[in-house]
Design an enzyme around this catalytic site. Structure first.
Site, PDB file in Angstrom:
ATOM      1  N   HIS A 139       0.670  -1.170  -0.052  1.00  0.00           N
ATOM      2  CA  HIS A 139       0.097   0.060   0.049  1.00  0.00           C
ATOM      3  C   HIS A 139       0.812   1.202  -0.095  1.00  0.00           C
ATOM      4  O   HIS A 139       1.947   1.469   0.831  1.00  0.00           O
ATOM      5  CB  HIS A 139      -0.825  -0.041   1.276  1.00  0.00           C
ATOM      6  CG  HIS A 139      -1.895  -0.949   1.099  1.00  0.00           C
ATOM      7  ND1 HIS A 139      -3.472  -0.710   0.766  1.00  0.00           N
ATOM      8  CD2 HIS A 139      -1.966  -2.415   1.535  1.00  0.00           C
ATOM      9  CE1 HIS A 139      -3.960  -1.793   0.776  1.00  0.00           C
ATOM     10  NE2 HIS A 139      -3.206  -2.755   1.242  1.00  0.00           N
TER      11      HIS A 139
ATOM     12  N   SER B  55      -4.585  -5.201   7.318  1.00  0.00           N
ATOM     13  CA  SER B  55      -4.240  -4.387   6.263  1.00  0.00           C
ATOM     14  C   SER B  55      -3.786  -2.966   6.852  1.00  0.00           C
ATOM     15  O   SER B  55      -4.451  -2.473   7.519  1.00  0.00           O
ATOM     16  CB  SER B  55      -5.523  -4.312   5.355  1.00  0.00           C
ATOM     17  OG  SER B  55      -5.065  -3.226   4.252  1.00  0.00           O
TER      18      SER B  55
ATOM     19  N   CYS C 225      -0.816 -25.697 -17.045  1.00  0.00           N
ATOM     20  CA  CYS C 225      -1.412 -24.435 -16.893  1.00  0.00           C
ATOM     21  C   CYS C 225      -0.345 -23.290 -16.512  1.00  0.00           C
ATOM     22  O   CYS C 225      -0.129 -22.073 -17.137  1.00  0.00           O
ATOM     23  CB  CYS C 225      -2.545 -24.334 -15.947  1.00  0.00           C
ATOM     24  SG  CYS C 225      -4.013 -25.360 -15.984  1.00  0.00           S
TER      25      CYS C 225
END
Lengths: 576, 417
Positions: free
Chosen positions: A135, A430, A498
């Site tokens: 962030h 967070s 994948c």
């Protein structure tokens, strides 16, 4: 004691709101809320009402939940005496990003370090169940620990990820607005964030610049707040990297190891009981995530509470990665309740999947990681307004994580208040991934300072800050790839079609410093099974490789925990 | 760099047939297979029923594959197993980059046949929620565990989806001593072949529940139970009809998706109905020299047709000369689930054309017509049409002397039972 909080007026408010079922006492430097309620959301509401502006005064939730049982902590099945009598200088409780980064920083010193986690791998709870955003700190106001550390942490990522050989990309973050009228308000906000809060990269971008950077966002967006410093990293990848570097520098990690209780006398933790024996650490670091309050209680140092808050993210096929090049979210201003963390967005991961989410739901179940159809719908209804072309059809999987929030919604990073030899690293939600590198440095200082009072602590001359990751063959040039394959032909055998993962990479994961020989352990380290077929083709092959490498029968290969067996034994002979 | 006329990607029934057929035409052929052995998914299909159309015999999957593998080896066709295509670049022709135990190698080729098969839909793609325990398998994965590795994946399971592999696995697991609580299907009619419903479920007293789906999983480590819910006509769960069934595994047979990641990287146009490339009667895609066949083109009901399309694609690729093609597309109505090929290239039509289609719903006394400019050129009657059962027919189209202005339409009519 600071008296910003008036006990009496709080009690009046609580009486009115909860019919006298809840009362509050300011005692022992805590705001202790007691009573009985039959609804968890009401408990959250009551505790939130009691939050003080005094940063040292935390809400402790002692309201009893009537009618529902709060589940006990899930414990590992195994019991042993493996760690009996160990006397580490530092015991770290919790193998998430906090615990792992702290272990690595302390491993710079000549100290014995033991990190324990009750789970079969690192980063199995919040640290492995988030979107991996680094962030910029745009959503935080000055004054909180989160804000202080997010700025420091964000700046450290280039160096840390280089040292630990972890892919990191500064993709930038756009918070988008449709309503042009908001421009002056947001411009003022951006100015405040940039010059007052220190989020120096903040700027506003207009429609044209936004469109050219992100052509697939909603056409209605007229401008956006932009932070180029926002980035993304694999959150479990970084946690494992930190832990591996700690191990390389002499730290010891014990998984499937739960702290059960502690013997505390005269403000001192004397011993710590685990399912693998009793330990006698000099200092305990509480990095136990949603269980940090429980660990604090065992240490007789409980002065905060954690209220778990879950969120669900969806992972989209790489085929639609082109929809977003960065991290984007939308702000549609309506009469919105103030939410506690950001309301989700779309993020392009380092591996080029899109992550959509998360939402935020209060829960009393710290380890209920089940997903719900409604969470996905809620998130998609919102995020389809951010990017056109976003579709549930491209979901390859989804997951739920649980945040370890305090009622103050801030971190607790401090020495024990009553118990002297504990340091809390609690309430880490967070942006806890972003802050971890900076928080770890401060905790390192606290540990060294405290231990230096008892003994001589010296720097480890041999400390190596560099950790080398498993080679990622698919990202190499043809020549380099060929060179490696000629040394080890297993690098040329593709097991996961994948994600293009070779047998050699899988065997490297099994030989890594913290080997977790389970299907999920391999998946977290080198990604087989992370693609669109979700392991349909490669799971049997990986079972076989683990079985051969570990020399165990195939039915002893687990997905993750001890009881997560995949097969029951040989056909016909299986004990049916 | 080695040069080829045809590179076949995939060594299953489609790829083997394509390589053999291209070789018969005298082309220089290379077949690339990512697994260690040729045969594709047939290696794990140990039940019988393969080859009825082609050989008039009931073979097991490995037996069926072996016939092709033997012919392939007799012809000494170049091949490379444990080899994975990491990229294809369009140069003057095509450059195929592969990785194997020797390193990264490039091959040049005039044409490529994509015979990459299909993959299974997963629990997350059909929005199953709850916990994430072990014990949730797609039917093919469960089949690989039991038939290739000899490992028992369950002792008591629920099967979701009545696709053919799910039905086959219901019988297989029962024979191995597991209890199959039932096969649950969200649609109101079965997805698999009627013969499999009879031979795999009814003969073993395994119940089939239509209009039901699994909505939630329980169990932290290993699956403990699933929640089954009835669904309405739109397949939306009906609140209040939930039922919990204890089991240690959920086996999913909820659809197959053609694997076309390589095709997409080459900008091959994909038909949303088949989820495979759109192609012409030579099985060539919109990219010159890129051919497609088998389950990568569309999910076939029988392997016999997979081989057939491989053979046709192989022959066409071997004979292919770079030249602009002129196309007319075939317009089809909504009664078709899909119709192949999607377009006809109208110059140099040599052979009779092979068509494949499926109906969108169960139809009785159905009539399929093919018209040019509104004039019927072919009429075919079907007593029963069902979406799980594919239909095919052949027609020599050269006789109609098609030009670019002609309109070709296919229509389907029938009674709802």
């Amino acid at each position: 004691m600071s008296r910003i909080v008036s006990e009496k007026s709080l009690n009046n408010k609580l009486r009115e709101a909860f019919n006298g079922n809840v009362t509050v006492h300011i005692e022992n430097n805590c705001i202790r809320v007691t009573g009985k309620l039959d609804n968890w959301d009401d408990i959250i509401k009551a505790c939130r009402m009691c939050v003080s502006k005094d940063k040292n005064l935390h809400v402790v939730n002692d309201i009893q939940l009537i009618g529902s049982k709060i589940p006990d902590m899930r414990l590992p099945k195994e019991h042993s005496k493996e760690l009996e009598g160990e006397r580490p200088d530092v015991l770290i409780v919790g193998g998430g990003i906090s615990g792992a980064s702290i272990a690595r920083e302390i491993s710079k010193w000549n100290l014995s370090i033991l990190l324990v986690d009750k789970e079969p791998d690192l980063a199995l709870q919040a640290s492995g169940r988030n979107d991996g955003e680094v962030h910029p700190g745009i959503d935080l106001n000055k004054g909180s620990l989160k804000q202080h550390y997010v700025l420091l942490g964000n700046r450290m990522f280039d160096r840390i990820c280089e040292e630990l050989d972890v892919p990191f990309k500064r993709r930038g973050q756009y918070v988008c607005f449709s309503n042009r009228c908001l421009y002056p308000l947001i411009a003022a906000f951006a100015w405040q964030r940039k010059y007052i809060c220190g989020v120096k990269d903040t700027r506003l971008v207009g429609r044209r610049e936004l469109r050219s950077a992100e052509p697939n966002l909603n056409d209605e967006f007229s401008f956006a707040l932009y932070n180029p410093s926002a980035g993304c990293v694999s959150p479990y990848g970084l946690t494992i990297a930190y832990a591996e570097n700690a191990v390389q520098n002499g730290a010891k990690i014990s998984l499937n190891t739960a702290v059960l209780d502690m013997d505390v006398k005269n403000g001192q933790i004397l011993s710590v009981n685990t399912n693998k024996g009793t330990l006698y650490p000099k200092i305990v670091i509480n990095a136990a995530g949603t269980f940090a309050e429980d660990i604090a209680a065992m240490a007789k140092d409980r002065f905060f509470s954690i209220h778990p808050r879950k969120g669900t993210n969806s992972i989209l096929d790489k085929k639609v990665a082109h929809l977003i090049n960065s991290i984007a979210s939308a702000k549609f201003i309506m009469k919105q309740k103030k939410t506690n963390t950001k309301g989700g967005g779309i993020l392009r991961t380092v591996d080029d999947n899109l992550l959509v989410g998360p939402n935020a739901v209060e829960t009393y179940e710290k380890e209920n990681f089940a997903t719900d159809r409604s969470s996905i719908e809620e998130v998609f209804n919102k995020q389809k307004k951010t990017a056109k072309g976003l579709s549930e059809r491209d979901i390859i999987t989804y997951f739920t994580g649980v945040r370890a929030a305090t009622f103050e919604e801030d971190f607790i990073i401090e020495k024990g208040r009553k118990t002297k030899n504990i340091i809390h690293c609690a309430g880490i939600q967070s942006p806890g991934l972003t802050t971890a590198p900076a928080v770890a440095l401060d905790i390192e200082k606290m540990v060294i300072e405290q231990l230096s009072e008892m003994q001589q602590v010296t720097r480890k001359e041999s400390f190596n800050p560099k950790r080398k990751t498993i080679p990622i063959l698919r990202e190499m040039s043809d020549a380099e790839r060929t060179r490696l394959i000629q040394k080890n032909p297993d690098y040329g055998v593709i097991i996961c079609r994948c994600e293009e993962i070779s047998k050699g990479e899988i065997i490297d994961a099994l030989n890594s410093p913290i080997s977790v020989p389970t299907v999920d352990g391999i998946k977290k380290r080198v990604r087989p099974g992370m693609g669109r077929c979700q392991g349909g083709f490669c799971m049997p092959l990986i079972s076989q490789i683990i079985s051969e490498h570990e020399n165990i029968q195939m039915h002893k290969v687990n997905k993750s925990n001890t009881d997560s067996y995949i097969t029951l034994g040989e056909a016909k002979e299986a004990s049916l | 760099m080695k040069d080829y006329d045809v590179i076949v990607i995939g060594g299953g029934p489609a790829g083997l047939a394509a390589a053999i057929s291209a070789d018969k035409e005298g082309a220089r052929v290379l077949l690339i297979e990512r697994e260690a052995k040729l045969g594709g998914i047939l290696k794990q299909c140990i039940h019988d029923g393969f080859g009825l159309v082609r050989y008039g015999e009931k073979l097991s999957g490995p037996e069926y594959a072996q016939r092709f593998i033997e012919e392939f080896h007799i012809r000494n066709i170049d091949y490379s197993v444990l080899t994975y295509v990491i990229g294809i670049e369009k140069t003057e022709h095509y450059t195929v980059r592969v990785v194997n135990t020797k390193g990264v190698t490039c091959y040049r080729t005039k044409t490529i046949i994509l015979a990459t098969g299909c993959r299974e839909r997963t629990s997350k793609q059909i929005s199953i929620h709850g916990t994430r325990p072990s014990g949730v398998f797609t039917a093919g994965t469960a089949q690989a565990y039991i038939n290739i590795l000899g490992q028992m994946p369950t002792k008591k399971c629920v099967i979701l989806g009545s696709g053919d592999i799910g039905l086959i696995m219901a019988r297989r697991l029962t024979l191995e001593g597991a209890k199959v609580c039932g096969v649950y299907e969200a649609k109101d009619s079965p997805s698999g072949l009627t013969r499999n419903i009879l031979q795999c479920l009814e003969d073993y007293n395994i119940p089939l529940y239509l209009s039901h789906t699994v909505t939630r999983l329980f169990g932290e480590d290993r699956l403990k139970a699933v929640e089954i819910t009835k669904v309405d006509e739109k397949m939306a769960p009906i609140f209040g009809t939930e039922e919990i069934i204890e089991c240690d595994a959920l086996i999913l047979s909820v659809g197959l998706i053609p694997e076309n990641e390589l095709a997409e990287s080459l900008h091959v146009e994909i038909d949303p109905r088949t989820k495979g490339p759109a192609c012409d009667q030579d099985f060539m895609t919109n990219q010159a020299g890129i051919f497609t066949c088998g389950n990568a083109l569309h999910v076939n009901d029988l392997v016999d047709y997979v081989s057939e399309s491989g053979e046709l694609a192989g022959k066409a690729a071997a004979r292919y000369i770079y030249k602009d093609r002129e196309y007319i597309s075939i317009d089809t109505d909504n009664e078709f689930l899909y119709f192949l090929p999607q377009k006809i290239h109208i110059r140099d039509i040599e052979n009779e054309m092979t068509f494949y289609f499926r109906s969108n719903q169960v139809l009785k006394n159905a009539l399929m017509t093919l018209s040019v400019n509104g004039k019927q050129i072919l009429k075919k009657k079907y007593r029963n049409l069902k979406p799980p059962e594919m239909e095919t027919f052949k027609l020599d189209i050269s006789q109609f002397k098609l030009t670019g202005d002609d309109k070709v339409t296919a229509a389907l009519k029938g009674e709802n039972p």
